[in-house]
Design an enzyme around this catalytic site. Structure first.
Site, PDB file in Angstrom:
ATOM      1  N   ASP A   1      -9.081   0.410   4.890  1.00  0.00           N
ATOM      2  CA  ASP A   1      -9.077   1.764   5.465  1.00  0.00           C
ATOM      3  C   ASP A   1      -8.594   2.833   4.494  1.00  0.00           C
ATOM      4  O   ASP A   1      -8.937   4.012   4.650  1.00  0.00           O
ATOM      5  CB  ASP A   1      -8.183   1.804   6.699  1.00  0.00           C
ATOM      6  CG  ASP A   1      -6.720   1.504   6.358  1.00  0.00           C
ATOM      7  OD1 ASP A   1      -6.454   0.415   5.817  1.00  0.00           O
ATOM      8  OD2 ASP A   1      -5.846   2.342   6.623  1.00  0.00           O
TER       9      ASP A   1
ATOM     10  N   THR B   1       0.861  -1.188   0.000  1.00  0.00           N
ATOM     11  CA  THR B   1       0.000   0.000   0.000  1.00  0.00           C
ATOM     12  C   THR B   1       0.895   1.234   0.000  1.00  0.00           C
ATOM     13  O   THR B   1       1.892   1.275   0.705  1.00  0.00           O
ATOM     14  CB  THR B   1      -0.884   0.016   1.262  1.00  0.00           C
ATOM     15  OG1 THR B   1      -1.810  -1.069   1.187  1.00  0.00           O
ATOM     16  CG2 THR B   1      -1.655   1.318   1.386  1.00  0.00           C
TER      17      THR B   1
END
Length: 343
Positions: A242, A211
């Site tokens: 998230d 990420t």
């Protein structure tokens, strides 16, 4: 002898600087991450380590050029994240991990610290640079988040580059999926999939390496944050983490800090990590480093893992994580670049 000690101190400082949580001597303008997880030097080849560092450096140089020329923090974080999305080393854009169904589903968010305007996309499969789609949502729509086919249609109408889903595929990520499915099959034979929470699409969290995110402070004193991800390998049921959720994985406020998170997303959502960091600074007066360490401890205490980067309005930064490593880097206002991988 004195000269030797001076050289030794300089060399020590050179290698310590990148891995310390926060530097007070320098004013940072751009901080990036490329994911946190079980990243061990013994498992890394020299060639792959060099490749990661080269990519992180390229991303930092891209964003720094924009900031140095007087460009906005928003432009800087978008351009920086685009570089990482286009690099198959990371789990964002090209090289994203696969879902259980063998798809690459991408999420991204961006936020303006001056106005607190924000945009996000989730579950897109044809947008080459999801971070740019997130910015389009922020600037060209009245919404904050769009998902799936609707987000893709909007991105196309906004003039963004649309690609065939095969563009995102890499063989290494495909092999990761096959391994994850095999491990799930073995685990399923030993337990009931509907009573074991590990079977709800979160067991293979450690395959999520990569990420990406960036936070920046521009010459006008404005902060911005952006995050982009392919999620978790073998994720099921349209799972969203998230990264695209404002306040959980991404947040920016000129009064406090710009934050981008990476890790086991369910725990970042439950702890509203990015906003919690900002709130700790605003309401309790914590420094960005203290707030970063506090929220990562909350994640760890609940059983989650990962990390974050954050930058405050004075150019103080933190890189807080509770894993064995986090791909990370920063550049100061004078152009000094620092890059680190391991704990």
């Amino acid at each position: 002898m004195k000269g030797r000690f001076g050289i030794l101190f300089f060399l020590t400082a050179l290698f310590v600087l990148p891995v310390r949580a926060q530097q007070k001597a320098s004013s940072y303008v751009l901080v990036i991450h490329g994911g946190a997880g079980t990243i061990l030097k013994k498992n890394m080849t020299p060639e792959k380590e060099a490749a990661y560092k080269t990519s992180l450096q390229k991303a930092l140089e891209t964003g720094y050029k924009i900031l140095q020329s007087g460009g906005s923090s928003l432009d800087a974080v978008e351009a920086t994240v685009r570089v990482l999305e286009d690099d198959s080393l990371f789990n964002a854009g090209k090289g994203a991990v696969f879902t259980h169904e063998g798809r690459n589903e991408l999420d991204a968010a961006i936020m303006n610290g001056k106005t607190r305007a924000a945009g996000a996309v989730a579950g897109v499969t044809t947008v080459r640079n999801p971070v740019s789609a997130a910015r389009a949502v922020m600037e060209k729509s009245e919404h904050v988040m769009m998902v799936g086919p609707g987000a893709e249609k909007f991105a196309k109408e906004a003039g963004l580059e649309i690609v065939d889903p095969s563009y995102f595929r890499t063989e290494s990520r495909w092999r990761d999926l096959q391994r994850a499915i095999r491990e799930d099959s073995v685990a399923a034979a030993k337990s009931n999939a509907y009573t074991n929470p590990e079977k709800l699409g979160i067991k293979n969290r450690d395959y999520k390496f990569g990420t990406v995110g960036a936070v920046a402070l521009d010459q006008q004193g404005n902060l911005a944050a952006a995050t982009s991800t392919g999620g978790m390998t073998n994720k099921k049921y349209g799972r969203i983490g998230d990264s695209p959720i404002i306040g959980a994985g991404t947040y920016a406020n000129n009064e406090t800090a710009a934050i981008s998170c990476t890790g086991w997303g369910e725990f970042y959502i439950r702890n509203v990590v990015a906003y919690d960091l900002s709130a700790l600074m605003a309401y309790k007066g914590l420094s960005v480093q203290q707030a970063g360490n506090t929220v990562i401890k909350k994640v760890g205490d609940m059983g989650g893992d990962g990390g974050l980067i954050a930058l405050d309005k004075k150019g103080n930064m933190t890189m807080s994580f509770n894993t064995e490593g986090m791909y990370r880097g920063a550049v100061t206002k004078d152009g000094k670049i620092e890059i680190a991988i391991y704990k």
